[in-house]
Scaffold this active site. Structure first.
Site, PDB file in Angstrom:
ATOM      1  N   HIS A 170     -19.075  22.347   6.718  1.00 44.95           N
ATOM      2  CA  HIS A 170     -17.706  22.327   7.262  1.00 44.95           C
ATOM      3  C   HIS A 170     -17.394  21.042   8.005  1.00 44.95           C
ATOM      4  O   HIS A 170     -16.236  20.756   8.285  1.00 44.95           O
ATOM      5  CB  HIS A 170     -17.509  23.523   8.204  1.00 44.95           C
ATOM      6  CG  HIS A 170     -17.481  24.830   7.474  1.00 44.95           C
ATOM      7  ND1 HIS A 170     -16.334  25.577   7.338  1.00 44.95           N
ATOM      8  CD2 HIS A 170     -18.446  25.498   6.809  1.00 44.95           C
ATOM      9  CE1 HIS A 170     -16.604  26.664   6.624  1.00 44.95           C
ATOM     10  NE2 HIS A 170     -17.881  26.646   6.306  1.00 44.95           N
ATOM     11  N   ASP A 383     -13.197  14.719  12.198  1.00 43.84           N
ATOM     12  CA  ASP A 383     -13.144  16.169  11.975  1.00 43.84           C
ATOM     13  C   ASP A 383     -13.390  16.427  10.495  1.00 43.84           C
ATOM     14  O   ASP A 383     -12.841  15.714   9.649  1.00 43.84           O
ATOM     15  CB  ASP A 383     -11.749  16.699  12.369  1.00 43.84           C
ATOM     16  CG  ASP A 383     -11.783  18.141  12.846  1.00 43.84           C
ATOM     17  OD1 ASP A 383     -12.690  18.872  12.393  1.00 43.84           O
ATOM     18  OD2 ASP A 383     -10.930  18.532  13.662  1.00 43.84           O
TER      19      ASP A 383
HETATM   20  P1  ADP Z   1     -13.007  23.630  14.566  1.00 41.27           P
HETATM   21  O1  ADP Z   1     -13.549  24.324  13.364  1.00 41.27           O
HETATM   22  O2  ADP Z   1     -13.738  22.365  14.888  1.00 41.27           O
HETATM   23  O3  ADP Z   1     -12.886  24.492  15.766  1.00 41.27           O
HETATM   24  P2  ADP Z   1     -10.323  23.682  13.319  1.00 41.27           P
HETATM   25  O4  ADP Z   1      -9.064  22.987  13.691  1.00 41.27           O
HETATM   26  O5  ADP Z   1     -10.658  23.581  11.870  1.00 41.27           O
HETATM   27  O6  ADP Z   1     -11.491  23.125  14.244  1.00 41.27           O
HETATM   28  O7  ADP Z   1     -10.202  25.222  13.669  1.00 41.27           O
HETATM   29  C1  ADP Z   1      -9.917  25.684  14.968  1.00 41.27           C
HETATM   30  C2  ADP Z   1      -9.489  27.140  14.898  1.00 41.27           C
HETATM   31  O8  ADP Z   1      -9.509  27.689  16.206  1.00 41.27           O
HETATM   32  C3  ADP Z   1      -8.086  27.303  14.357  1.00 41.27           C
HETATM   33  O9  ADP Z   1      -8.030  28.405  13.481  1.00 41.27           O
HETATM   34  C4  ADP Z   1      -7.227  27.538  15.625  1.00 41.27           C
HETATM   35  O10 ADP Z   1      -6.125  28.373  15.394  1.00 41.27           O
HETATM   36  C5  ADP Z   1      -8.224  28.210  16.561  1.00 41.27           C
HETATM   37  N1  ADP Z   1      -7.917  27.844  17.964  1.00 41.27           N
HETATM   38  C6  ADP Z   1      -8.163  26.671  18.569  1.00 41.27           C
HETATM   39  N2  ADP Z   1      -7.727  26.684  19.855  1.00 41.27           N
HETATM   40  C7  ADP Z   1      -7.182  27.894  20.056  1.00 41.27           C
HETATM   41  C8  ADP Z   1      -6.555  28.524  21.192  1.00 41.27           C
HETATM   42  N3  ADP Z   1      -6.431  27.916  22.391  1.00 41.27           N
HETATM   43  N4  ADP Z   1      -6.115  29.788  21.028  1.00 41.27           N
HETATM   44  C9  ADP Z   1      -6.262  30.416  19.844  1.00 41.27           C
HETATM   45  N5  ADP Z   1      -6.848  29.879  18.757  1.00 41.27           N
HETATM   46  C10 ADP Z   1      -7.301  28.631  18.851  1.00 41.27           C
HETATM   47  O1  F6P Z   2     -17.588  23.756  11.697  1.00 35.06           O
HETATM   48  C1  F6P Z   2     -17.251  23.814  13.033  1.00 35.06           C
HETATM   49  C2  F6P Z   2     -18.010  24.852  13.845  1.00 35.06           C
HETATM   50  O2  F6P Z   2     -19.266  24.478  14.239  1.00 35.06           O
HETATM   51  C3  F6P Z   2     -18.173  26.158  13.138  1.00 35.06           C
HETATM   52  O3  F6P Z   2     -19.450  26.390  12.606  1.00 35.06           O
HETATM   53  C4  F6P Z   2     -17.796  27.128  14.212  1.00 35.06           C
HETATM   54  O4  F6P Z   2     -16.912  28.066  13.682  1.00 35.06           O
HETATM   55  C5  F6P Z   2     -16.980  26.358  15.228  1.00 35.06           C
HETATM   56  O5  F6P Z   2     -17.286  25.027  15.032  1.00 35.06           O
HETATM   57  C6  F6P Z   2     -17.191  26.853  16.653  1.00 35.06           C
HETATM   58  O6  F6P Z   2     -18.460  26.458  17.154  1.00 35.06           O
HETATM   59  P1  F6P Z   2     -19.488  27.398  17.923  1.00 35.06           P
HETATM   60  O7  F6P Z   2     -19.884  28.479  16.976  1.00 35.06           O
HETATM   61  O8  F6P Z   2     -20.602  26.500  18.317  1.00 35.06           O
HETATM   62  O9  F6P Z   2     -18.759  27.984  19.087  1.00 35.06           O
END
Ligand code: ADP
Ligand code: F6P
Length: 475
Positions: A170, A383
């Site tokens: 990912h 990212d």
């Molecule tokens: P990562 O996988 O690194 O966390 P992404 O942008 O791909 O980054 O995914 C983040 C996910 O977490 C999204 O589905 C987003 O809606 C959720 N998210 C992030 N911050 C919040 C928040 N403050 N409240 C609710 N959902 C959140």
């Molecule tokens: O790919 C991003 C990631 O490491 C995912 O494996 C996981 O959903 C997300 O970030 C949140 O991280 P953690 O599981 O360390 O809280």
């Protein structure tokens, strides 16, 4: 439905989509956060699959009834791999999040390499593999996810698992020169080559992997390069290496954003803004997300374009993440200080430049913010994909939002034509993009947002699943 789609999906990831925690005397189960869970949960609901992962606790928790309740509510099953405190410290915090995470995000300065942590990483990966063999059925589609579990495939092979093995990363895969800094580089590449299909987010990640693997292990033969995947031969086996940009369930966000509750919540939010534009940031609290740089760019925009003062606010939602890692604790302090300083410098009695919220929002409140914000500011330093950018567009049902997006996200490959692309290290350039978004007229906004929404609608998470499974089973 094709033969592949009828198979049960057995997903293996570090975290389950649910976190089991003790609150006082009670054990509670709540939803996990992050892009992996957001993307896979709708797929698992559709396929009624089995998800194997860490429930966020050790084996002291009464997991049986809690996981059964989750299965009943969500339509798919969970199997837990509890971890001891020492394993959490060395496998999760130490190796996964203080070695692989920063290395793969090109942030070498944050890396800490420890032989002891590496050993525990291998042990925990072996245990995950053991649990998979206990639950797998003969024609399950076995799919291992992300950097925490690179070694599972190798152990599954050693345990004579007959099914084809799929793996998806990912996060980004770094360039060869950076990857070489890892003391256990050859072992990790060999572990990846144990899978039958390796999926990356972007063509750049896929090329980085093939170049790294070929330079470290010259015996690898690149047999063919197709659009969907490259075919490698290694130790008598063939390995496919493809790129499959992950996505979201577009329809779920689109219809959710049109619902009455979201419309009401969005109206209420804007009612309190008195004609100002709202610019939204939504992130896990992570140094890869570029949040301090974003605050500085907004500050610069207010300095450089004083007409923005009192006319625009940045709403930054941050969900706490990896609180055990010191670099994540320091980031919280940095943000508190920056937001305080900028608000004190520019704020007026009826207007704050930055609204900074440090918690997870429920679905209705999140969608209301996506729907109603005129601008989204998505500026990670690096990212793998960034699903927030896609969620924002899918929820921008009035076609009036502007997406400002870092060129260093995987999402920029697909959304670059409709978004305003920025280099997050370029504070001046990002400040200019904020101004450009603010003054953009309705026709231009609509044209761009339509492009973005069409792209995400066409390439949704269900298409991602299909293209991965077809590549896994194609002959
Ligand atoms: P990562 O996988 O690194 O966390 P992404 O942008 O791909 O980054 O995914 C983040 C996910 O977490 C999204 O589905 C987003 O809606 C959720 N998210 C992030 N911050 C919040 C928040 N403050 N409240 C609710 N959902 C959140
Ligand atoms: O790919 C991003 C990631 O490491 C995912 O494996 C996981 O959903 C997300 O970030 C949140 O991280 P953690 O599981 O360390 O809280």
């Amino acid at each position: 439905m094709s033969q592949e789609q009828k198979r049960r999906l057995l997903v293996v990831s570090n975290r389950l989509p649910a976190v089991v925690e003790r609150r006082g005397e009670e054990w509670q189960i709540t939803s996990g956060s992050g892009g992996l869970v957001t993307a896979l949960a709708p797929v698992m609901r559709q396929q009624q699959g089995l998800w194997i992962g860490w429930p966020g606790c050790g084996d002291e928790a009464p997991l049986g009834p809690l996981l059964a309740q989750f299965a009943q509510d969500n339509g798919y099953s969970l199997a837990a791999v509890p971890l001891s405190a020492d394993e959490v410290e060395k496998y999760y915090r130490g190796f996964s999040n203080e070695a692989l995470w920063p290395l793969f995000h090109d942030l070498l300065g944050f890396c800490r390499f420890s032989y002891d942590n590496w050993q525990v990483y291998l042990d925990v990966n072996r245990r995950f593999a053991q649990v998979v063999t206990e639950h797998a059925k003969a024609d399950d589609l076995i799919w291992v996810h992300d950097y925490q579990l690179i070694g599972v495939g190798e152990h599954l092979r050693a345990l004579q698992m007959p099914q084809p093995l799929g793996y998806f990363l990912h996060i980004p895969f770094p360039a060869p020169d950076l990857f070489r800094r890892l003391p256990w580089k050859d072992q990790l590449i060999r572990a990846l080559l144990a899978y039958d299909l390796l999926g990356f987010q972007t063509l750049r990640d896929r090329r980085n992997f093939v170049n790294t693997a070929s330079s470290l292990l010259p015996e690898i033969e690149v047999i063919s390069r197709k659009r969907q995947y490259d075919l490698l031969r290694f130790e008598g086996r063939t390995v496919r290496v493809g790129h499959f940009p992950i996505s979201i369930d577009f329809d779920e966000f689109d219809s959710g954003a049109r619902s009455k509750e979201v419309e009401d919540a969005a109206w209420y939010l804007h009612e309190n803004l008195h004609g100002r534009q709202l610019m939204l940031g939504v992130d896990r609290l992570d140094y890869t997300k570029g949040i301090p740089e974003r605050f500085l760019a907004f500050e610069r925009a207010l300095e450089k374009y004083p007409e923005l003062i009192t006319k625009i606010s940045l709403m930054q939602l941050v969900v706490p993440s990896r609180t055990l890692v010191p670099d994540y604790q320091n980031l919280k302090e940095t943000l508190d200080q920056l937001a305080g300083r900028i608000n004190a410098r520019f704020g007026e009695s009826m207007w704050n430049p930055i609204y900074y919220v440090f918690r997870s929002l429920d679905r209705t409140q999140l969608l209301a913010r996506y729907r109603t914000s005129e601008i989204a500011l998505v500026t990670p330093l690096r990212d793998g994909m960034n699903l927030v950018a896609k969620e924002y567009c899918a929820s921008s049902v009035e076609n009036n939002g502007v997406l400002i997006l870092s060129e260093f996200t995987g999402a920029a490959d697909q959304l670059g034509k409709g978004a305003l692309l920025v280099n997050p290290y370029d504070i001046e350039g990002t400040a200019d993009a904020i101004h450009q978004a603010y003054v953009m007229g309705p026709d231009e906004r609509r044209r761009r947002m339509k492009l973005l929404r069409n792209e995400i609608r066409r390439n949704d998470v269900h298409r991602w699943l299909n293209s991965f499974t077809q590549a896994l089973y194609s002959s």
